[in-house]
Design an enzyme around this catalytic site. Sequence first.
Site, mmCIF file in Angstrom:
data_model
loop_
_atom_site.group_PDB
_atom_site.id
_atom_site.type_symbol
_atom_site.label_atom_id
_atom_site.label_comp_id
_atom_site.label_asym_id
_atom_site.label_seq_id
_atom_site.Cartn_x
_atom_site.Cartn_y
_atom_site.Cartn_z
ATOM 1 N N SER A 12 0.851 -1.181 0.000
ATOM 2 C CA SER A 12 0.000 0.000 0.000
ATOM 3 C C SER A 12 0.895 1.241 0.000
ATOM 4 O O SER A 12 1.810 1.342 0.801
ATOM 5 C CB SER A 12 -0.870 -0.018 1.244
ATOM 6 N N GLY A 13 0.626 2.131 -0.930
ATOM 7 C CA GLY A 13 1.419 3.354 -0.998
ATOM 8 C C GLY A 13 2.623 3.240 -1.904
ATOM 9 O O GLY A 13 3.417 4.171 -2.026
ATOM 10 N N THR B 248 -1.846 2.567 -7.817
ATOM 11 C CA THR B 248 -2.967 3.304 -8.406
ATOM 12 C C THR B 248 -2.447 4.394 -9.346
ATOM 13 O O THR B 248 -2.975 4.593 -10.438
ATOM 14 C CB THR B 248 -3.836 3.898 -7.285
ATOM 15 N N ASN C 277 -0.738 5.500 3.178
ATOM 16 C CA ASN C 277 -0.993 6.177 1.915
ATOM 17 C C ASN C 277 -2.163 7.126 2.108
ATOM 18 O O ASN C 277 -3.215 6.726 2.588
ATOM 19 C CB ASN C 277 -1.329 5.104 0.847
ATOM 20 N N SER D 295 -5.205 5.834 -0.236
ATOM 21 C CA SER D 295 -5.116 4.381 -0.347
ATOM 22 C C SER D 295 -6.417 3.809 -0.897
ATOM 23 O O SER D 295 -7.503 4.156 -0.444
ATOM 24 C CB SER D 295 -4.828 3.807 1.036
ATOM 25 N N SER D 296 -6.267 2.949 -1.898
ATOM 26 C CA SER D 296 -7.461 2.326 -2.459
ATOM 27 C C SER D 296 -7.939 1.282 -1.471
ATOM 28 O O SER D 296 -7.192 0.374 -1.129
ATOM 29 C CB SER D 296 -7.131 1.643 -3.789
ATOM 30 N N GLY E 131 -1.984 -4.107 -2.033
ATOM 31 C CA GLY E 131 -0.725 -4.824 -1.861
ATOM 32 C C GLY E 131 -0.702 -5.504 -0.504
ATOM 33 O O GLY E 131 -1.577 -5.289 0.340
ATOM 34 N N GLU F 47 -0.294 -6.304 3.114
ATOM 35 C CA GLU F 47 -0.432 -5.357 4.227
ATOM 36 C C GLU F 47 -0.056 -6.006 5.555
ATOM 37 O O GLU F 47 -0.572 -7.066 5.889
ATOM 38 C CB GLU F 47 -1.870 -4.837 4.300
HETATM 39 N N1 LIG Z 1 5.005 7.822 -10.266
HETATM 40 C C1 LIG Z 1 4.769 8.624 -9.248
HETATM 41 N N2 LIG Z 1 5.194 9.884 -9.261
HETATM 42 C C2 LIG Z 1 4.962 10.705 -8.224
HETATM 43 N N3 LIG Z 1 4.327 10.331 -7.100
HETATM 44 C C3 LIG Z 1 3.873 9.078 -7.007
HETATM 45 C C4 LIG Z 1 4.069 8.155 -8.082
HETATM 46 N N4 LIG Z 1 3.520 6.992 -7.712
HETATM 47 C C5 LIG Z 1 3.006 7.184 -6.473
HETATM 48 N N5 LIG Z 1 3.216 8.428 -6.041
HETATM 49 C C6 LIG Z 1 2.815 9.006 -4.756
HETATM 50 O O1 LIG Z 1 2.529 7.975 -3.885
HETATM 51 C C7 LIG Z 1 1.223 8.047 -3.383
HETATM 52 C C8 LIG Z 1 0.625 6.670 -3.241
HETATM 53 O O2 LIG Z 1 0.458 6.075 -4.503
HETATM 54 P P1 LIG Z 1 -0.716 5.078 -4.805
HETATM 55 O O3 LIG Z 1 -0.650 4.790 -6.227
HETATM 56 O O4 LIG Z 1 -1.994 5.596 -4.300
HETATM 57 O O5 LIG Z 1 -0.308 3.817 -3.992
HETATM 58 P P2 LIG Z 1 -1.008 2.409 -3.952
HETATM 59 O O6 LIG Z 1 -2.113 2.446 -4.917
HETATM 60 O O7 LIG Z 1 0.060 1.455 -4.319
HETATM 61 O O8 LIG Z 1 -1.449 2.226 -2.574
HETATM 62 C C9 LIG Z 1 0.467 8.871 -4.384
HETATM 63 O O9 LIG Z 1 -0.564 9.563 -3.768
HETATM 64 C C10 LIG Z 1 1.560 9.805 -4.869
HETATM 65 O O10 LIG Z 1 1.661 10.907 -4.032
HETATM 66 MG MG LIG Z 2 -4.048 2.251 -4.593
#
Ligand SMILES: Nc1ncnc2c1ncn2[C@@H]1O[C@H](COP(=O)(O)OP(=O)(O)O)[C@@H](O)[C@H]1O
Ligand SMILES: [Mg+2]
Length: 1053
Positions: A134-135, A139, A184, A187-188, A415, A417
């Site tokens: 997560s994070g 997403t 996060n 977080s989804s 992911g 957790e």
């Molecule tokens: N490629 C990227 N460039 C810049 N920031 C990113 C990138 N990927 C993730 N982040 C940062 O990380 C945070 C968490 O990403 P997210 O995709 O929501 O994580 P996950 O879905 O894996 O839990 C986002 O809100 C963003 O701020």
């Molecule tokens: Mg997510």
Amino acid sequence: MRYRGRVRSCHGAHFIEVGVEGRVRLVMESALTARDRVGVQDFVLLENYTSEAAFIENLQRRFRENLIYTYIGSVLVSVNPYKDLEIYSRQHMERYRGVSFYEISPHIYAVSGNTYRAMRTERKDQCILISGESGAGKTETSKKILLYYAFTCPAHDCMASLGDRLLQSTPVLEAFGNAKTLRNDNSSRFGKYMDVHFDFRGVPVGGHILNYLLEKSRVVHQNHGERNFHIFYQLLGGGEDELLKRLGLERSPQKYRYLVKGNCSRVSSINDNNSWKAVRKALPVLGFTEEEVQELLNIVASVLHLGNTQFGEGDEGETHITTEAQIKSLTELLGVDDSALRQALTHKKLIANGEEMISPLNFEQAGSARDALAKAIYGRTFTWLVEKINQSLTDNDEVYSSKCSSFIGLLDIYGFEVLQHNSFEQFCINYCNEKLQQLFIELTLRCEQEEYETEGIAWETVQYFDNKIICDLIEEKHKGIISILDEECLRPGEACDISFLEKLEDSLGGHAHFLTHKLANGKTRRIMNREDFRLLHYAGEVNYNVSGFLEKNNDLLYRSLKEVMCQSNNQMLSQFFCREEVIDQKRPEMAATQFKNSLTKLMDILMSKEPSYVRCIKPNDAKQPGRFEEVLVRHQVKYLGLMENLRVRRAGFAYRRRFEAFLQRYKPLCSDTWPNWHGKLSEGVSTLVQHLGYKPEEYKLGRSKIFIRFPKTLFATEDALEAKKPVIVLTLQTAWRGYRERAKYHRIRRAVIVIQSAWRGMKARRRARKRRQAAELIRRFVKGFIFRHQEYCLENDYFLDHVRCSFLKNLRKDLPKTVLDKSWLTPPPSLTEASEHLRRMHMQNMVRKYCRSIMPEWRKQLEQKVVASEIFKGQKDNYPHSVAKLFLGTRLESEQINLNVVQTLGSDKVQYGSVVTKYDRRGFKARPRQLLLTASSAVLVDRTKIKQRIDYAALRGISVSQLSDGIFVLHVHNEDNKQKGDVVLHSDHVFEVITKVAIMADTTNHVNISQGSIRFAVARGKEGIIDFTRGSELKVAKGKRGHLLVTVPQLNT
Ligand SMILES: Nc1ncnc2c1ncn2[C@@H]1O[C@H](COP(=O)(O)OP(=O)(O)O)[C@@H](O)[C@H]1O
Ligand SMILES: [Mg+2]
């Protein structure tokens, strides 16, 4: 040519080389030179590829240089930068479009583009599996992929908005399904699998989303530092005053029990107001009507009101509702009956032996019934929302949903957790990750080995951890944790979380991956809770606290509450809570089993597709840019199985393709295989690679596939193909153009022939007609000529007309130009008369014209000449000679006439004078005299004296000879005594003198041109004679018989 000149990549300029034709190529090899600083961009190129430290160092090196992407063969490893890197622009998309995977530095766009191309060229459905903690950026990655497709795929007019809808679905789903967690901020809290549907031209035409296991418990409870789903805060923060008033809400989240548990309503990285605007904007795009939006918000608000609904305990232990205002709002918002809702919140309905029984709920039960209702409402709303979005993304057009279409699936699922306190949700999430890992193993590792085996290629076995054992531990029928949980939930009697734990210990004690406080040894016991059970996941150990497992798995909502919801007049609610559900006596599937089943379906979906992997890693827990925590990363590298993945990659071959696919693609590179290979496929491939100069260690031929060990071998072949393409294209173009031009030429030729024949026919017909006419004419002409002397008749009319016509035409051209020109064309007999008329008319016309043009003096001259002509023409020999000589006004100037004479004449002015010779009447002596003509008389003057004056009235006539002499006689009346007789005169200008006298005296009729001698009167009745004879020269002398003899010279004409 995609790029011209030297391109600086944000990934480091050293990665991009510009080839001869301006093409970016062979980045991977050139990257080797810079690897000390920025590491290798494919772990396959790592020298010490078995070392985890080297792996992490390479990752860190690249991370420091903002190079967040690295390959392991075709797997993309991505490290969350926690900051905006400028590598996602349109230019970047363009750069990665159509470039083969290894040609350019690693990027999520390269994976997206590669997947898209594979779908297009191989016509096989694809999926991109994004995994990670997560994070870690899953997403974000999936959003980047969607963005890439929305911008780079060809668009169809009517589908132009699909990309928009795909992109707009994100803020809505995130508002309802994402929340701030400790790990996060966005977080989804649900799993998401999205299919993008492409038609046969590669145009995205539809989409479909599958959602998994929304973390509903978050609606009623949040851990410290976490929030509820974004939508609640967005509504309270961004909703207009009026809207909030209608929903009976207050702006502060602190007022709502469901929002205060985590004690964290504000998050710096989240702007609820903006997100609210984005959601409001996206909903209509996704096809939500305003009524639907309002009903949706009613439901969201009702959840908050439910949270604030409180119960009290009466004296007799009965439960009642203490918050009237909430109930009022709730009945309004949910559109349900007030008393029914009160009743349902405080009582439960039981069916025992087919009879309905109503029993009151105690205080605690009422609270959990309320929470269950809130969770159910929210959960079902979310499911409905996804369905609604799916409808909007569904491609309704039959044409595009034909068989030739393909899919690209995107899996963005929670992911692995590991929290401080892990509950049912973490259990499910981690189970899901076990399944995905298994899929990964299945598809990459095992398949790889198996493939080598079936292809008959020697293989050094790679040790890897097969997590099937853990999956079985969880999901196996009757023996697995899920089965035990379900059993415990359904078991009659007092089942509770602890009894479940005991059951687990009974059934699973001794399993290598399962442990509880009771089963653990002393050391582990210390760190384990009594209510915990521990699973040794492939990624690591996780302790799960069993409390709440049963309740969450049951996901129980009392019948009475369902019934109330069924009766709601909120359209949406009545859709979620349908009557059948209440009537149906069968127990619905438990949450864990539902999840297990949906996962099985998901695995089937993923199995049917060609997977690509994106492995996301988060570099630190603090969400900070530039911080790389080695321990954290090592942990992730381990449980993502990256080292194993790399080992397999390096042991094996970088690339494999079925013979037919390989041959099909690269056959243009060898003349033996181009355009078609008719022999055995393996021989074709063998011929081809030998032609390409592959070394034995670079490739192996299996039974049905070729395996290429190093990417560089493939690159070289790809490059050769790229270089060859223009030639192939040229051949095709030449053939096609030739065909097209020939067809065009033939078409034109046919047209030309048609036009020519029509034109020639017309011309020939015209010529034939002309000839016929001409022959006819000639015939008529000849006939006419034969009959020309006959009367005008049918036979000769044309001829005669022609003769006449041509005479007239010729005449017109040949008319005499002057009066003196007497020429005239000879007319045909029939025009003799007309010709004569014409001639006369023409003459008259010329004369008239001439006359009009002459001057007065000249007119006088001519008048005199005319008179002279009338008198002398044809009468006197020398007249023709005189015609050309002009008559003068006078031959004597006034000063030549003596003054006396002038005075004597007085008013009778001299009008003409000329010198003459007078011959005496007798003796014929010649005497010079002046002959003067006045208005009334002719006067003969001898120098100063008037010798004789002859009144015109007395002038009887004038005689001249017919010869060419100058002698003339003025006859006067004999009766006039004053006169001495007729006068014989000689003038050199005899015609002029006589003409003048005759005009003045008006005696033109009395000019006598004598044939022979001239008789003249001498005074007193006597008469003289003048004889004329022809001689050699002029001589005037007295001849015989007293006649005057004039010898006149012969005129030589
Ligand atoms: N490629 C990227 N460039 C810049 N920031 C990113 C990138 N990927 C993730 N982040 C940062 O990380 C945070 C968490 O990403 P997210 O995709 O929501 O994580 P996950 O879905 O894996 O839990 C986002 O809100 C963003 O701020
Ligand atoms: Mg997510």
